[in-house]
Design a protein around this motif. Sequence first.
Motif, PDB file in Angstrom:
ATOM      1  N   VAL A  27       0.851  -1.187   0.000  1.00 36.22           N
ATOM      2  CA  VAL A  27       0.000   0.000   0.000  1.00 36.22           C
ATOM      3  C   VAL A  27       0.888   1.238   0.000  1.00 36.22           C
ATOM      4  CG1 VAL A  27      -1.826   1.260   1.199  1.00 36.22           C
ATOM      5  CG2 VAL A  27      -1.815  -1.249   1.216  1.00 36.22           C
ATOM      6  N   ALA A  28       0.835   1.992  -1.089  1.00 32.13           N
ATOM      7  CA  ALA A  28       1.636   3.208  -1.195  1.00 32.13           C
ATOM      8  C   ALA A  28       1.063   4.300  -0.294  1.00 32.13           C
ATOM      9  CB  ALA A  28       1.691   3.684  -2.641  1.00 32.13           C
ATOM     10  N   GLU A  29      -0.286   4.419  -0.280  1.00 33.76           N
ATOM     11  CA  GLU A  29      -0.913   5.477   0.510  1.00 33.76           C
ATOM     12  C   GLU A  29      -2.427   5.267   0.526  1.00 33.76           C
ATOM     13  OE1 GLU A  29      -0.708  10.373   0.826  1.00 33.76           O
ATOM     14  OE2 GLU A  29       0.245   9.360  -0.867  1.00 33.76           O
ATOM     15  N   ILE A  30      -3.059   5.720   1.601  1.00 36.88           N
ATOM     16  CA  ILE A  30      -4.520   5.822   1.680  1.00 36.88           C
ATOM     17  C   ILE A  30      -4.828   7.313   1.604  1.00 36.88           C
ATOM     18  CG2 ILE A  30      -6.596   5.388   3.042  1.00 36.88           C
ATOM     19  CD1 ILE A  30      -5.254   2.773   2.298  1.00 36.88           C
ATOM     20  N   ILE A  60      -3.978   7.275 -12.074  1.00 36.64           N
ATOM     21  CA  ILE A  60      -4.045   5.892 -11.597  1.00 36.64           C
ATOM     22  C   ILE A  60      -5.458   5.357 -11.848  1.00 36.64           C
ATOM     23  CG2 ILE A  60      -3.675   4.366  -9.615  1.00 36.64           C
ATOM     24  CD1 ILE A  60      -1.220   6.127 -10.259  1.00 36.64           C
ATOM     25  N   PRO A  61      -5.602   4.162 -12.444  1.00 33.24           N
ATOM     26  CA  PRO A  61      -6.938   3.591 -12.648  1.00 33.24           C
ATOM     27  C   PRO A  61      -7.639   3.369 -11.299  1.00 33.24           C
ATOM     28  CG  PRO A  61      -5.263   2.286 -13.774  1.00 33.24           C
ATOM     29  CD  PRO A  61      -4.546   3.299 -12.952  1.00 33.24           C
ATOM     30  N   LEU A  62      -8.886   3.826 -11.210  1.00 25.81           N
ATOM     31  CA  LEU A  62      -9.688   3.709 -10.000  1.00 25.81           C
ATOM     32  C   LEU A  62     -10.697   2.576 -10.187  1.00 25.81           C
ATOM     33  CD1 LEU A  62     -10.526   4.955  -7.216  1.00 25.81           C
ATOM     34  CD2 LEU A  62     -12.166   6.340  -8.512  1.00 25.81           C
ATOM     35  N   ILE A  63     -10.633   1.587  -9.288  1.00 22.42           N
ATOM     36  CA  ILE A  63     -11.523   0.434  -9.402  1.00 22.42           C
ATOM     37  C   ILE A  63     -12.290   0.212  -8.107  1.00 22.42           C
ATOM     38  CG2 ILE A  63      -9.976  -0.665 -11.060  1.00 22.42           C
ATOM     39  CD1 ILE A  63      -9.325  -2.683  -8.706  1.00 22.42           C
ATOM     40  N   SER A  64     -13.315  -0.632  -8.193  1.00 23.76           N
ATOM     41  CA  SER A  64     -14.093  -1.015  -7.021  1.00 23.76           C
ATOM     42  C   SER A  64     -14.128  -2.532  -6.901  1.00 23.76           C
ATOM     43  CB  SER A  64     -15.519  -0.479  -7.127  1.00 23.76           C
ATOM     44  OG  SER A  64     -16.311  -1.041  -6.097  1.00 23.76           O
ATOM     45  N   ALA A  83      -7.334   3.505  -1.620  1.00 29.45           N
ATOM     46  CA  ALA A  83      -6.064   2.850  -1.318  1.00 29.45           C
ATOM     47  C   ALA A  83      -5.270   2.774  -2.613  1.00 29.45           C
ATOM     48  CB  ALA A  83      -6.308   1.451  -0.767  1.00 29.45           C
ATOM     49  N   VAL A  84      -4.085   3.320  -2.602  1.00 29.98           N
ATOM     50  CA  VAL A  84      -3.198   3.237  -3.762  1.00 29.98           C
ATOM     51  C   VAL A  84      -2.263   2.056  -3.513  1.00 29.98           C
ATOM     52  CG1 VAL A  84      -1.495   4.424  -5.180  1.00 29.98           C
ATOM     53  CG2 VAL A  84      -3.338   5.735  -4.102  1.00 29.98           C
ATOM     54  N   ALA A  85      -2.405   1.018  -4.342  1.00 36.24           N
ATOM     55  CA  ALA A  85      -1.633  -0.209  -4.160  1.00 36.24           C
ATOM     56  C   ALA A  85      -0.620  -0.359  -5.289  1.00 36.24           C
ATOM     57  CB  ALA A  85      -2.561  -1.419  -4.136  1.00 36.24           C
ATOM     58  N   HIS A  86       0.569  -0.835  -4.939  1.00 40.50           N
ATOM     59  CA  HIS A  86       1.581  -1.164  -5.938  1.00 40.50           C
ATOM     60  C   HIS A  86       1.135  -2.402  -6.705  1.00 40.50           C
ATOM     61  CE1 HIS A  86       4.721   1.403  -4.134  1.00 40.50           C
ATOM     62  NE2 HIS A  86       4.231   1.021  -2.978  1.00 40.50           N
ATOM     63  N   THR A  87       1.342  -2.415  -8.015  1.00 30.96           N
ATOM     64  CA  THR A  87       1.148  -3.653  -8.766  1.00 30.96           C
ATOM     65  C   THR A  87       2.402  -4.498  -8.576  1.00 30.96           C
ATOM     66  OG1 THR A  87       1.949  -2.618 -10.797  1.00 30.96           O
ATOM     67  CG2 THR A  87      -0.439  -2.641 -10.451  1.00 30.96           C
ATOM     68  N   LEU A  94       1.396   0.447 -15.690  1.00 31.06           N
ATOM     69  CA  LEU A  94       0.438   0.320 -14.593  1.00 31.06           C
ATOM     70  C   LEU A  94       1.180   0.022 -13.277  1.00 31.06           C
ATOM     71  CD1 LEU A  94      -2.634   0.322 -14.011  1.00 31.06           C
ATOM     72  CD2 LEU A  94      -2.602  -2.141 -14.392  1.00 31.06           C
ATOM     73  N   PRO A  95       1.896   1.023 -12.752  1.00 29.66           N
ATOM     74  CA  PRO A  95       2.638   0.771 -11.512  1.00 29.66           C
ATOM     75  C   PRO A  95       1.761   0.749 -10.264  1.00 29.66           C
ATOM     76  CG  PRO A  95       3.014   3.014 -12.258  1.00 29.66           C
ATOM     77  CD  PRO A  95       2.180   2.339 -13.311  1.00 29.66           C
ATOM     78  N   TYR A  96       0.565   1.345 -10.352  1.00 27.69           N
ATOM     79  CA  TYR A  96      -0.341   1.437  -9.205  1.00 27.69           C
ATOM     80  C   TYR A  96      -1.775   1.160  -9.636  1.00 27.69           C
ATOM     81  CZ  TYR A  96       3.557   4.144  -7.299  1.00 27.69           C
ATOM     82  OH  TYR A  96       4.791   4.553  -6.894  1.00 27.69           O
ATOM     83  N   ILE A  97      -2.566   0.721  -8.657  1.00 30.05           N
ATOM     84  CA  ILE A  97      -4.011   0.571  -8.808  1.00 30.05           C
ATOM     85  C   ILE A  97      -4.642   1.336  -7.651  1.00 30.05           C
ATOM     86  CG2 ILE A  97      -5.962  -1.031  -8.751  1.00 30.05           C
ATOM     87  CD1 ILE A  97      -4.041  -3.228  -9.711  1.00 30.05           C
ATOM     88  N   ALA A  98      -5.667   2.124  -7.931  1.00 29.54           N
ATOM     89  CA  ALA A  98      -6.409   2.847  -6.894  1.00 29.54           C
ATOM     90  C   ALA A  98      -7.705   2.080  -6.623  1.00 29.54           C
ATOM     91  CB  ALA A  98      -6.707   4.273  -7.351  1.00 29.54           C
ATOM     92  N   ILE A  99      -7.923   1.731  -5.357  1.00 26.57           N
ATOM     93  CA  ILE A  99      -9.080   0.917  -4.961  1.00 26.57           C
ATOM     94  C   ILE A  99      -9.952   1.735  -4.011  1.00 26.57           C
ATOM     95  CG2 ILE A  99      -9.834  -1.216  -3.834  1.00 26.57           C
ATOM     96  CD1 ILE A  99      -6.978  -2.338  -4.463  1.00 26.57           C
ATOM     97  N   VAL A 100     -11.245   1.863  -4.324  1.00 31.23           N
ATOM     98  CA  VAL A 100     -12.172   2.559  -3.428  1.00 31.23           C
ATOM     99  C   VAL A 100     -12.353   1.711  -2.174  1.00 31.23           C
ATOM    100  CG1 VAL A 100     -14.507   3.448  -3.117  1.00 31.23           C
ATOM    101  CG2 VAL A 100     -13.391   3.645  -5.343  1.00 31.23           C
ATOM    102  N   VAL A 101     -12.138   2.341  -1.015  1.00 29.53           N
ATOM    103  CA  VAL A 101     -12.306   1.662   0.276  1.00 29.53           C
ATOM    104  C   VAL A 101     -13.167   2.532   1.177  1.00 29.53           C
ATOM    105  CG1 VAL A 101     -10.115   0.418   0.032  1.00 29.53           C
ATOM    106  CG2 VAL A 101     -10.143   2.602   1.245  1.00 29.53           C
ATOM    107  N   GLN A 102     -13.511   1.996   2.330  1.00 31.70           N
ATOM    108  CA  GLN A 102     -14.376   2.705   3.275  1.00 31.70           C
ATOM    109  C   GLN A 102     -13.647   2.841   4.614  1.00 31.70           C
ATOM    110  OE1 GLN A 102     -17.476   3.655   2.106  1.00 31.70           O
ATOM    111  NE2 GLN A 102     -16.788   2.727   0.210  1.00 31.70           N
TER     112      GLN A 102
END
Length: 157
Positions: A27-30, A60-64, A83-87, A94-102
């Motif tokens: 996890v690079a950053e929240i 960064i691509p934002l996914i759910s 959440a920005v996650a390293h691939t 595509l070095p990172y993926i952005a994931i919607v979190v709560q």
Amino acid sequence: MATDTQEVYSLMIPIVQSNILLPNSNVAEIVPFSNVELFDDMTNKPGWFLGHLFWRGQEIPLISIDVIQGLSDPQANKRSRVAVAHTLNSNRELPYIAIVVQGIPRLSHVRQDNIKYLAEESLSDAEKMHVTVDDIQASIPDLDQLEEMIMAARSAA
């Protein structure tokens, strides 16, 4: 006699109806749910590919993961974050993926004695496995599969 307890510092990150578990080093950053551009036109895009996060000068691509699991609203409350996650594949495109979190993630010390693997018959495309850590249930995202899904969605658009 010294004991060699191996421990993986991880983040237990809430999503709409459950949690995801990622190693802290992944996890690079929240970040707050801001600097986000959602797609206006979802034609030729899967519903889980929401748009892009603009982070540190990158798009960064934002996914759910929630949508991949069959839920309809990835922003179920006003505490949505990203959440920005390293691939994992050193993919320069595509070095990172952005994931919607709560909500706010919790640090979780994962050891062999506090993790239990759960049955895998109901895994979504986004999940590698289901686990409990200290009796808290979570899914471990399949970052390789998510990367492939994003790359396929990008090339189809």
